[in-house]
Motif scaffolding. Structure first.
Motif, PDB file in Angstrom:
ATOM      1  N   ASN A  56      50.685  52.358  81.600  1.00 21.82           N
ATOM      2  CA  ASN A  56      50.991  53.416  80.578  1.00 21.82           C
ATOM      3  C   ASN A  56      50.440  52.717  79.071  1.00 21.82           C
ATOM      4  N   THR A  57      48.729  53.562  79.018  1.00 23.07           N
ATOM      5  CA  THR A  57      47.962  53.068  78.305  1.00 23.07           C
ATOM      6  C   THR A  57      47.522  53.850  77.762  1.00 23.07           C
ATOM      7  N   THR A  58      46.541  53.531  76.444  1.00 26.74           N
ATOM      8  CA  THR A  58      45.396  54.779  76.065  1.00 26.74           C
ATOM      9  C   THR A  58      43.940  54.067  76.520  1.00 26.74           C
ATOM     10  N   VAL A  59      43.111  55.316  76.115  1.00 30.55           N
ATOM     11  CA  VAL A  59      41.950  55.532  76.503  1.00 30.55           C
ATOM     12  C   VAL A  59      40.708  55.801  75.514  1.00 30.55           C
ATOM     13  N   ASN A  60      40.110  55.092  74.954  1.00 26.31           N
ATOM     14  CA  ASN A  60      39.301  55.361  73.868  1.00 26.31           C
ATOM     15  C   ASN A  60      37.808  56.614  74.197  1.00 26.31           C
ATOM     16  N   VAL A  61      37.773  58.034  74.438  1.00 26.50           N
ATOM     17  CA  VAL A  61      36.923  58.507  74.565  1.00 26.50           C
ATOM     18  C   VAL A  61      35.880  59.197  73.678  1.00 26.50           C
ATOM     19  N   HIS A  62      35.400  59.162  73.417  1.00 24.12           N
ATOM     20  CA  HIS A  62      34.034  59.713  72.308  1.00 24.12           C
ATOM     21  C   HIS A  62      35.069  59.318  71.094  1.00 24.12           C
ATOM     22  N   GLY A  63      35.725  58.131  70.881  1.00 26.81           N
ATOM     23  CA  GLY A  63      35.971  58.135  69.365  1.00 26.81           C
ATOM     24  C   GLY A  63      37.553  58.652  69.508  1.00 26.81           C
ATOM     25  N   LEU A 127      49.280  40.584  95.379  1.00 29.44           N
ATOM     26  CA  LEU A 127      47.855  40.223  95.360  1.00 29.44           C
ATOM     27  C   LEU A 127      47.977  42.952  94.860  1.00 29.44           C
ATOM     28  N   ARG A 128      48.757  43.185  95.998  1.00 26.24           N
ATOM     29  CA  ARG A 128      48.502  44.417  95.792  1.00 26.24           C
ATOM     30  C   ARG A 128      49.100  44.985  94.648  1.00 26.24           C
ATOM     31  N   LYS A 129      50.050  43.886  93.368  1.00 29.26           N
ATOM     32  CA  LYS A 129      50.101  44.370  92.347  1.00 29.26           C
ATOM     33  C   LYS A 129      48.873  44.141  91.247  1.00 29.26           C
ATOM     34  N   GLN A 130      48.178  43.200  91.733  1.00 27.74           N
ATOM     35  CA  GLN A 130      46.688  42.466  90.823  1.00 27.74           C
ATOM     36  C   GLN A 130      45.829  43.765  91.479  1.00 27.74           C
ATOM     37  N   ALA A 131      46.197  43.924  92.689  1.00 29.51           N
ATOM     38  CA  ALA A 131      44.910  45.031  92.139  1.00 29.51           C
ATOM     39  C   ALA A 131      44.696  46.439  91.676  1.00 29.51           C
ATOM     40  N   LYS A 132      46.974  46.538  91.640  1.00 27.78           N
ATOM     41  CA  LYS A 132      46.662  47.583  90.403  1.00 27.78           C
ATOM     42  C   LYS A 132      46.363  47.507  89.201  1.00 27.78           C
ATOM     43  N   THR A 133      46.805  46.505  89.154  1.00 31.47           N
ATOM     44  CA  THR A 133      46.483  46.102  87.635  1.00 31.47           C
ATOM     45  C   THR A 133      44.902  46.354  86.724  1.00 31.47           C
ATOM     46  N   ARG A 134      44.235  45.591  88.430  1.00 37.62           N
ATOM     47  CA  ARG A 134      42.203  45.496  88.185  1.00 37.62           C
ATOM     48  C   ARG A 134      42.510  47.143  88.188  1.00 37.62           C
ATOM     49  N   ALA A 135      42.878  47.974  88.346  1.00 40.11           N
ATOM     50  CA  ALA A 135      42.653  49.704  88.997  1.00 40.11           C
ATOM     51  C   ALA A 135      42.601  50.051  87.939  1.00 40.11           C
ATOM     52  N   VAL A 136      44.058  49.813  87.913  1.00 39.34           N
ATOM     53  CA  VAL A 136      44.405  50.233  85.601  1.00 39.34           C
ATOM     54  C   VAL A 136      42.987  50.245  84.875  1.00 39.34           C
ATOM     55  N   LYS A 137      42.388  49.127  85.087  1.00 38.40           N
ATOM     56  CA  LYS A 137      41.809  48.667  83.686  1.00 38.40           C
ATOM     57  C   LYS A 137      40.222  49.247  83.593  1.00 38.40           C
ATOM     58  N   GLU A 138      39.949  49.296  85.428  1.00 39.97           N
ATOM     59  CA  GLU A 138      38.525  50.012  85.827  1.00 39.97           C
ATOM     60  C   GLU A 138      38.998  51.380  85.807  1.00 39.97           C
ATOM     61  N   MET A 139      39.871  52.286  86.047  1.00 44.63           N
ATOM     62  CA  MET A 139      39.555  53.852  85.475  1.00 44.63           C
ATOM     63  C   MET A 139      39.440  54.176  84.516  1.00 44.63           C
ATOM     64  N   ARG A 140      40.374  52.573  83.168  1.00 47.82           N
ATOM     65  CA  ARG A 140      40.235  52.988  81.492  1.00 47.82           C
ATOM     66  C   ARG A 140      38.938  53.015  80.966  1.00 47.82           C
ATOM     67  N   GLU A 141      38.498  51.525  81.767  1.00 47.22           N
ATOM     68  CA  GLU A 141      37.064  52.469  81.338  1.00 47.22           C
ATOM     69  C   GLU A 141      35.638  52.730  81.984  1.00 47.22           C
ATOM     70  N   ALA A 142      35.957  53.559  82.766  1.00 45.05           N
ATOM     71  CA  ALA A 142      35.356  53.842  83.830  1.00 45.05           C
ATOM     72  C   ALA A 142      35.466  55.245  82.670  1.00 45.05           C
ATOM     73  N   ILE A 143      36.688  56.199  82.482  1.00 44.06           N
ATOM     74  CA  ILE A 143      37.070  56.772  81.860  1.00 44.06           C
ATOM     75  C   ILE A 143      36.116  56.968  79.762  1.00 44.06           C
ATOM     76  N   ARG A 144      36.274  55.949  80.005  1.00 39.20           N
ATOM     77  CA  ARG A 144      35.629  55.636  78.494  1.00 39.20           C
ATOM     78  C   ARG A 144      34.388  55.826  77.982  1.00 39.20           C
ATOM     79  N   ASP A 145      33.496  55.140  79.282  1.00 39.73           N
ATOM     80  CA  ASP A 145      32.111  55.969  79.536  1.00 39.73           C
ATOM     81  C   ASP A 145      31.778  56.427  79.648  1.00 39.73           C
ATOM     82  N   SER A 146      33.005  57.378  80.270  1.00 43.98           N
ATOM     83  CA  SER A 146      31.996  58.443  81.239  1.00 43.98           C
ATOM     84  C   SER A 146      31.370  59.174  80.012  1.00 43.98           C
ATOM     85  N   PRO A 147      30.849  60.263  79.790  1.00 39.98           N
ATOM     86  CA  PRO A 147      29.459  61.661  79.732  1.00 39.98           C
ATOM     87  C   PRO A 147      29.897  62.040  78.810  1.00 39.98           C
TER      88      PRO A 147
END
Length: 147
Positions: A56-63, A127-147
């Motif tokens: 349950n996170t927040t994503v910054n998209v274009h401010g 290890l699966r839990k660590q992968a899930k946590t990392r996936a959330v971070k990666e997806m959040r960054e990908a959405i933030r960096d999307s054009p």
């Protein structure tokens, strides 16, 4: 966390534990119960209501900051299959209750084979839990960096 080769008893990460993840966002649409088996409906209800704190996170998209409820499951899990089947069966539903962000996001977690044995259930779960946590971070960054 990566450990460097050090004193006796420690070693560098020399192995990888690969996890294939299904990532979805919980959206504003209401689920349509029509045609769903009762067990599938129950699974989907849990998917919508039981969002862990780190998903349950927040994503910054274009401010603009948006709240986002992500759910991350191992690809072949009951939950991933239920959401995937629902999305496929209700492809034209607007607004949709789920937005699939990744049908198969492969994450590799590095570990030391001298200190961890992923054939042990507790180690594999961690290890699966660590992968899930990392996936959330990666997806959040990908959405933030999307054009």
């Amino acid at each position: 966390r990566r450990s460097a080769a050090g004193p006796a008893g420690t070693s560098a990460c020399d192995s990888h534990f690969v996890v294939h993840l299904f990532v979805t966002a919980i959206a504003d649409g209401k689920m349509d119960r029509g045609g769903l088996m009762p067990k599938t409906w129950d699974v989907l209800q849990q998917v919508v209501t039981k969002v862990s704190k780190e998903q349950n996170t927040t994503v910054n998209v274009h401010g603009t900051t948006m709240d986002m409820k992500m759910r991350v499951f191992v690809c072949n899990s009951v939950e991933a299959r239920a959401v995937g089947e629902y999305v496929t069966a209700h492809a034209d539903q607007r607004p949709a209750p789920f937005v699939v962000l990744a049908r198969q996001l492969s994450m590799a977690m590095a570990y030391s084979s001298l200190s961890l044995d992923p054939s042990q259930a507790a180690v594999a779960d961690r290890l699966r839990k660590q992968a899930k946590t990392r996936a959330v971070k990666e997806m959040r960054e990908a959405i933030r960096d999307s054009p």
